[in-house]
Design an enzyme around this catalytic site. Structure first.
Site, mmCIF file in Angstrom:
data_model
loop_
_atom_site.group_PDB
_atom_site.id
_atom_site.type_symbol
_atom_site.label_atom_id
_atom_site.label_comp_id
_atom_site.label_asym_id
_atom_site.label_seq_id
_atom_site.Cartn_x
_atom_site.Cartn_y
_atom_site.Cartn_z
ATOM 1 C CG ASP A 1 16.583 1.291 9.790
ATOM 2 O OD1 ASP A 1 17.334 2.030 10.450
ATOM 3 O OD2 ASP A 1 16.550 1.285 8.545
ATOM 4 C CG LEU B 1 1.367 3.932 4.425
ATOM 5 C CD1 LEU B 1 2.272 3.853 5.649
ATOM 6 C CD2 LEU B 1 -0.054 3.527 4.785
ATOM 7 C CD GLU C 1 -2.318 1.143 2.923
ATOM 8 O OE1 GLU C 1 -3.206 1.970 3.177
ATOM 9 O OE2 GLU C 1 -1.933 0.268 3.738
#
Length: 276
Positions: A186, A85, A83
């Site tokens: 991370d 965003l 997806e």
């Protein structure tokens, strides 16, 4: 076939549809990232990387733990499609509060194996730098063997001796069995997407189970979260200030190995703070 054409072809195979437009995105330092506009009008993200199937499993695990992450659409050994965003600018005020509250939920979610809870089922990598994730029964053992000692052969001798000293003394610095939180792994500002100041989601995970303070240390190494973040996350266990330098040492070592001597001072400064 170049990398862009390869990822585009693999994404088309996975989606069973040919994108009408592909746009390289900035920020893909370790793997190529493409925004794909589909004939349906939908926009998705396709990326390569060291191990897209593992990244897909990490994104799904984060979603199950309550994190906002892109929905995985398809994945193979060569490509991850997910997806897209919404993104516009950085976090502000309430967005930092949202990030703190979300991380708290993520870090409190159960899911680690019982016998050796610290680690991850798969090894991973930051580009050419391997990330060993073999599970360990105690947290100090994992940090020493999976995060400190693997860098020793790649370091200048004076730094290597200091890092080895820390690894040998790690039981004195870290709690033996903190709650095994699911870590993003991370978590720097570039991997936190915002839309109109609010949290949109997290990208580019390097997950494993460990002390939740690791994500916070990374977030503060290359940035300064707003005060709302601390309010959203809540109080930390006593002694977190001393542990933060130890947890920040790992990304500093990775940057030294990836980008060279410009990060020597950061590594040495953290070792000074730790006192080794």
């Amino acid at each position: 076939m170049d990398e862009t054409a390869r990822i585009l072809a693999e994404a088309a195979r996975l989606l069973e549809i040919t994108p009408r437009r592909a746009e390289p995105l900035a920020g893909g330092d370790l793997s190529l990232v493409l925004a794909l506009d589909l004939p349906t009008g939908e926009r998705v993200i396709a990326k390569g990387g060291p191990r897209p199937e593992i990244e897909a499993r990490m994104l799904r695990a984060l979603a199950e733990a309550g994190a906002r992450v892109p929905k995985v659409i398809a994945a193979s050994r060569g490509c991850l499609v997910m997806e897209a965003l919404p993104q516009s600018g950085g976090l502000r005020g309430a967005g930092w509060l949202e990030l703190g509250e979300m991380l708290r939920r993520q870090h409190r979610a159960a899911g680690a194996p019982d016998e050796a809870p610290y680690g991850w089922p798969d090894d991973y990598a930051f580009g050419p730098v391997p990330i060993p994730n073999a599970a360990r029964p105690t947290w100090p053992e994992f940090w020493a063997e999976a995060r400190l000692r693997p860098s020793l052969p790649e370091l200048p001798a004076p730094l290597a001796r200091r890092v080895e000293t820390l690894a040998a003394q790690i039981d004195e610095h870290l709690p033996p069995r903190p709650f095994p939180s699911l870590l993003h792994g991370d978590l720097w500002a570039g991997n936190v997407l915002a839309d109109r100041g609010h949290l949109s989601g997290l990208i580019d995970p390097a997950c494993y189970y460990g002390d939740g303070e690791v994500d916070l240390a990374m977030l503060h190494l290359f940035g300064a979260p707003g005060p709302e973040f601390a309010a959203g996350y809540g109080a930390l266990e006593p002694g977190w200030q001393a542990r933060r330098a130890i947890y920040q040492l790992w990304p500093a070592l990775v940057h030294l190995r990836l980008l060279g001597s410009g990060y020597h001072g950061m590594v040495a400064g953290l070792l000074d703070r730790i006192g080794v």
